[in-house]
Design a protein around this motif. Structure first.
Motif, PDB file in Angstrom:
ATOM      1  N   TYR A   1       0.852  -1.191   0.000  1.00 26.31           N
ATOM      2  CA  TYR A   1       0.000   0.000   0.000  1.00 26.31           C
ATOM      3  C   TYR A   1       0.887   1.240   0.000  1.00 26.31           C
ATOM      4  CZ  TYR A   1      -3.515   3.363   1.720  1.00 26.31           C
ATOM      5  OH  TYR A   1      -4.340   4.448   1.876  1.00 26.31           O
ATOM      6  N   GLU A   2       0.389   2.306  -0.598  1.00 17.28           N
ATOM      7  CA  GLU A   2       1.123   3.572  -0.590  1.00 17.28           C
ATOM      8  C   GLU A   2       0.692   4.372   0.630  1.00 17.28           C
ATOM      9  OE1 GLU A   2       2.251   7.322  -3.531  1.00 17.28           O
ATOM     10  OE2 GLU A   2       1.030   5.656  -4.269  1.00 17.28           O
ATOM     11  N   LEU A   3       1.538   4.369   1.650  1.00 19.28           N
ATOM     12  CA  LEU A   3       1.238   5.018   2.914  1.00 19.28           C
ATOM     13  C   LEU A   3       2.108   6.258   3.078  1.00 19.28           C
ATOM     14  CD1 LEU A   3      -0.376   4.677   5.620  1.00 19.28           C
ATOM     15  CD2 LEU A   3       1.630   3.475   6.507  1.00 19.28           C
ATOM     16  N   HIS A   4       1.462   7.397   3.231  1.00 17.22           N
ATOM     17  CA  HIS A   4       2.177   8.676   3.374  1.00 17.22           C
ATOM     18  C   HIS A   4       3.190   8.891   2.248  1.00 17.22           C
ATOM     19  CE1 HIS A   4       0.172   8.682   7.149  1.00 17.22           C
ATOM     20  NE2 HIS A   4       1.001   7.862   7.763  1.00 17.22           N
ATOM     21  N   GLY A   5       2.781   8.545   1.030  1.00 20.28           N
ATOM     22  CA  GLY A   5       3.603   8.843  -0.132  1.00 20.28           C
ATOM     23  C   GLY A   5       4.656   7.823  -0.495  1.00 20.28           C
ATOM     24  N   ARG A   6       4.732   6.707   0.234  1.00 25.35           N
ATOM     25  CA  ARG A   6       5.718   5.690  -0.146  1.00 25.35           C
ATOM     26  C   ARG A   6       5.117   4.293  -0.013  1.00 25.35           C
ATOM     27  NH1 ARG A   6       8.906   3.056   3.763  1.00 25.35           N
ATOM     28  NH2 ARG A   6       8.343   3.537   5.922  1.00 25.35           N
ATOM     29  N   LEU A   7       5.584   3.401  -0.860  1.00 30.17           N
ATOM     30  CA  LEU A   7       5.091   2.038  -0.822  1.00 30.17           C
ATOM     31  C   LEU A   7       5.632   1.303   0.393  1.00 30.17           C
ATOM     32  CD1 LEU A   7       5.346   0.775  -4.529  1.00 30.17           C
ATOM     33  CD2 LEU A   7       3.263   1.237  -3.233  1.00 30.17           C
ATOM     34  N   VAL A   8       4.741   0.609   1.083  1.00 32.11           N
ATOM     35  CA  VAL A   8       5.123  -0.223   2.224  1.00 32.11           C
ATOM     36  C   VAL A   8       4.463  -1.582   2.048  1.00 32.11           C
ATOM     37  CG1 VAL A   8       5.472   1.692   3.835  1.00 32.11           C
ATOM     38  CG2 VAL A   8       3.202   0.649   3.621  1.00 32.11           C
ATOM     39  N   GLY A   9       5.045  -2.580   2.664  1.00 33.70           N
ATOM     40  CA  GLY A   9       4.489  -3.915   2.543  1.00 33.70           C
ATOM     41  C   GLY A   9       4.487  -4.653   3.867  1.00 33.70           C
ATOM     42  N   ILE A  10       3.471  -5.475   4.069  1.00 34.03           N
ATOM     43  CA  ILE A  10       3.429  -6.341   5.241  1.00 34.03           C
ATOM     44  C   ILE A  10       3.074  -7.753   4.788  1.00 34.03           C
ATOM     45  CG2 ILE A  10       2.769  -4.495   6.837  1.00 34.03           C
ATOM     46  CD1 ILE A  10      -0.090  -5.541   6.762  1.00 34.03           C
ATOM     47  N   GLU A  11       3.533  -8.731   5.536  1.00 34.62           N
ATOM     48  CA  GLU A  11       3.210 -10.120   5.223  1.00 34.62           C
ATOM     49  C   GLU A  11       2.760 -10.816   6.490  1.00 34.62           C
ATOM     50  OE1 GLU A  11       5.080 -12.996   6.157  1.00 34.62           O
ATOM     51  OE2 GLU A  11       6.716 -11.991   7.223  1.00 34.62           O
ATOM     52  N   GLY A  12       1.926 -11.848   6.311  1.00 37.90           N
ATOM     53  CA  GLY A  12       1.419 -12.568   7.464  1.00 37.90           C
ATOM     54  C   GLY A  12       0.862 -13.917   7.074  1.00 37.90           C
ATOM     55  N   ARG A  13       0.447 -14.642   8.084  1.00 37.53           N
ATOM     56  CA  ARG A  13      -0.121 -15.968   7.845  1.00 37.53           C
ATOM     57  C   ARG A  13      -1.527 -15.831   7.283  1.00 37.53           C
ATOM     58  NH1 ARG A  13       1.196 -20.897   8.840  1.00 37.53           N
ATOM     59  NH2 ARG A  13       3.065 -20.221   9.967  1.00 37.53           N
ATOM     60  N   PHE A  14      -1.810 -16.647   6.278  1.00 41.75           N
ATOM     61  CA  PHE A  14      -3.082 -16.625   5.569  1.00 41.75           C
ATOM     62  C   PHE A  14      -3.816 -17.934   5.825  1.00 41.75           C
ATOM     63  CE2 PHE A  14      -5.407 -17.757   1.618  1.00 41.75           C
ATOM     64  CZ  PHE A  14      -6.247 -16.666   1.496  1.00 41.75           C
ATOM     65  N   THR A  15      -4.967 -17.842   6.510  1.00 43.21           N
ATOM     66  CA  THR A  15      -5.716 -19.045   6.863  1.00 43.21           C
ATOM     67  C   THR A  15      -7.153 -18.942   6.364  1.00 43.21           C
ATOM     68  OG1 THR A  15      -4.403 -19.185   8.910  1.00 43.21           O
ATOM     69  CG2 THR A  15      -6.353 -20.585   8.741  1.00 43.21           C
ATOM     70  N   PRO A  16      -7.483 -19.574   5.237  1.00 46.56           N
ATOM     71  CA  PRO A  16      -8.870 -19.557   4.761  1.00 46.56           C
ATOM     72  C   PRO A  16      -9.793 -20.204   5.792  1.00 46.56           C
ATOM     73  CG  PRO A  16      -7.379 -20.351   3.055  1.00 46.56           C
ATOM     74  CD  PRO A  16      -6.589 -20.316   4.325  1.00 46.56           C
ATOM     75  N   VAL A  17     -11.012 -19.687   5.909  1.00 47.87           N
ATOM     76  CA  VAL A  17     -11.946 -20.222   6.899  1.00 47.87           C
ATOM     77  C   VAL A  17     -13.097 -20.978   6.248  1.00 47.87           C
ATOM     78  CG1 VAL A  17     -11.361 -18.476   8.610  1.00 47.87           C
ATOM     79  CG2 VAL A  17     -13.228 -18.053   7.015  1.00 47.87           C
ATOM     80  N   GLY A  18     -13.172 -20.969   4.918  1.00 52.18           N
ATOM     81  CA  GLY A  18     -14.185 -21.746   4.224  1.00 52.18           C
ATOM     82  C   GLY A  18     -15.609 -21.256   4.379  1.00 52.18           C
ATOM     83  N   ARG A  19     -15.770 -19.977   4.610  1.00 56.76           N
ATOM     84  CA  ARG A  19     -17.118 -19.413   4.742  1.00 56.76           C
ATOM     85  C   ARG A  19     -17.076 -17.919   4.437  1.00 56.76           C
ATOM     86  NH1 ARG A  19     -17.205 -16.392   9.371  1.00 56.76           N
ATOM     87  NH2 ARG A  19     -15.699 -16.922  11.007  1.00 56.76           N
ATOM     88  N   LYS A  20     -18.249 -17.352   4.315  1.00 55.32           N
ATOM     89  CA  LYS A  20     -18.343 -15.915   4.097  1.00 55.32           C
ATOM     90  C   LYS A  20     -18.433 -15.186   5.435  1.00 55.32           C
ATOM     91  CE  LYS A  20     -20.230 -15.564  -0.549  1.00 55.32           C
ATOM     92  NZ  LYS A  20     -21.262 -14.907  -1.413  1.00 55.32           N
ATOM     93  N   GLY A  21     -17.942 -13.982   5.439  1.00 55.87           N
ATOM     94  CA  GLY A  21     -17.993 -13.145   6.621  1.00 55.87           C
ATOM     95  C   GLY A  21     -17.736 -11.708   6.228  1.00 55.87           C
ATOM     96  N   VAL A  22     -17.683 -10.832   7.205  1.00 51.51           N
ATOM     97  CA  VAL A  22     -17.472  -9.405   6.936  1.00 51.51           C
ATOM     98  C   VAL A  22     -15.979  -9.097   6.952  1.00 51.51           C
ATOM     99  CG1 VAL A  22     -17.921  -7.062   7.722  1.00 51.51           C
ATOM    100  CG2 VAL A  22     -19.713  -8.795   7.908  1.00 51.51           C
ATOM    101  N   CYS A  23     -15.493  -8.533   5.874  1.00 51.81           N
ATOM    102  CA  CYS A  23     -14.085  -8.136   5.753  1.00 51.81           C
ATOM    103  C   CYS A  23     -13.843  -6.856   6.550  1.00 51.81           C
ATOM    104  CB  CYS A  23     -13.750  -7.917   4.280  1.00 51.81           C
ATOM    105  SG  CYS A  23     -12.137  -7.155   3.973  1.00 51.81           S
ATOM    106  N   PHE A  24     -12.768  -6.828   7.321  1.00 54.00           N
ATOM    107  CA  PHE A  24     -12.506  -5.645   8.147  1.00 54.00           C
ATOM    108  C   PHE A  24     -12.013  -4.470   7.312  1.00 54.00           C
ATOM    109  CE2 PHE A  24      -8.050  -6.584   7.798  1.00 54.00           C
ATOM    110  CZ  PHE A  24      -7.344  -5.480   8.261  1.00 54.00           C
ATOM    111  N   LEU A  25     -11.607  -4.717   6.069  1.00 55.28           N
ATOM    112  CA  LEU A  25     -11.137  -3.636   5.212  1.00 55.28           C
ATOM    113  C   LEU A  25     -12.262  -2.981   4.418  1.00 55.28           C
ATOM    114  CD1 LEU A  25      -7.799  -5.076   3.739  1.00 55.28           C
ATOM    115  CD2 LEU A  25      -8.096  -3.479   5.634  1.00 55.28           C
ATOM    116  N   CYS A  26     -13.103  -3.813   3.795  1.00 60.80           N
ATOM    117  CA  CYS A  26     -14.139  -3.253   2.921  1.00 60.80           C
ATOM    118  C   CYS A  26     -15.536  -3.322   3.517  1.00 60.80           C
ATOM    119  CB  CYS A  26     -14.119  -3.940   1.560  1.00 60.80           C
ATOM    120  SG  CYS A  26     -14.655  -5.679   1.572  1.00 60.80           S
TER     121      CYS A  26
END
Length: 220
Positions: A134-159
């Protein structure tokens, strides 16, 4: 001609407001109710673009004058050239953002429409990893983390939409004063398993920016 000034999440917000007004125009018989919706649309637009020029606001405020489905469709199409592109990224840039990942699997960048991208997200299923850029305060930054699918629908905290979700858990770089060298804290949230769907839905970047800052240790 106005220079591009609409970010992807703003364009999504405009589409949402256009949908609300179009629905009111086609289903509500009371003109006072429709006018109230028009007023609300203008208020949302003004709130989203506090720094817009007079020319930019005139273009945006045309939304409140529309009535038919064809007019709404034409309005949204006419705004597409005004959408700012996400920063151009290369495989080399992405690898610099994640220097500790020696065998980083980058996404196919050539097929991405950067005009409708708020953040760049991709997964490495074999490693159970997800990456966000993401471009944060004018510069690209990146984060990485563990990705665990849950196999269902739910509310995304971003959108805030109901989509297929996964648990994204990242270790923050922030440490409290006096913390031991092996201190760590994981931050987890449910977000869209498909970042393309999330980018089509997101209308506000406050949650995204806070999450990025928390993980990167950039406390306000």
């Amino acid at each position: 001609m106005c220079k591009p000034f609409i970010r992807n999440h703003h364009y999504n917000l405009i589409k949402k407001q256009a949908g609300l007004l179009q629905h009111a125009c086609s289903t509500v018989s009371d003109p006072k109710v429709v006018e109230s919706v028009r007023y609300g649309v203008l208020a949302k637009i003004a709130e989203a673009f506090p720094d817009a020029s007079d020319a930019q606001m005139r273009k945006l405020e045309k939304l409140a004058e529309l009535n038919s489905a064809a007019e709404f469709q034409a309005y949204l199409k006419a705004l597409e050239p005004d959408v700012l592109e996400f920063a151009e990224t290369t495989e080399r840039q992405l690898k610099k953002l994640f220097p500790k990942i020696k065998k980083l699997k980058t996404p196919a960048l050539t097929g991405i429409d950067r005009s409708f991208l708020t953040y760049l997200g991709w997964t490495d299923i074999a490693a159970n990893k997800m990456y966000l850029v993401y471009e944060l305060h004018g510069r690209l930054v990146g984060i990485e983390g563990r990705f665990t699918p849950v196999g269902r629908k739910g509310v995304c905290f971003l959108c805030s939409k109901h989509e297929e979700i996964a648990l994204f858990s990242a270790t923050t770089k922030w440490k409290p004063a006096g913390a031991s060298p092996d201190y760590y804290k994981a931050i987890g949230n449910y977000l869209c398993a498909n970042s393309r769907a999330c980018n089509r839905n997101i209308t506000d970047v406050a949650a995204l920016e806070k999450f990025m800052q928390d993980v990167l240790g950039q406390r306000q």
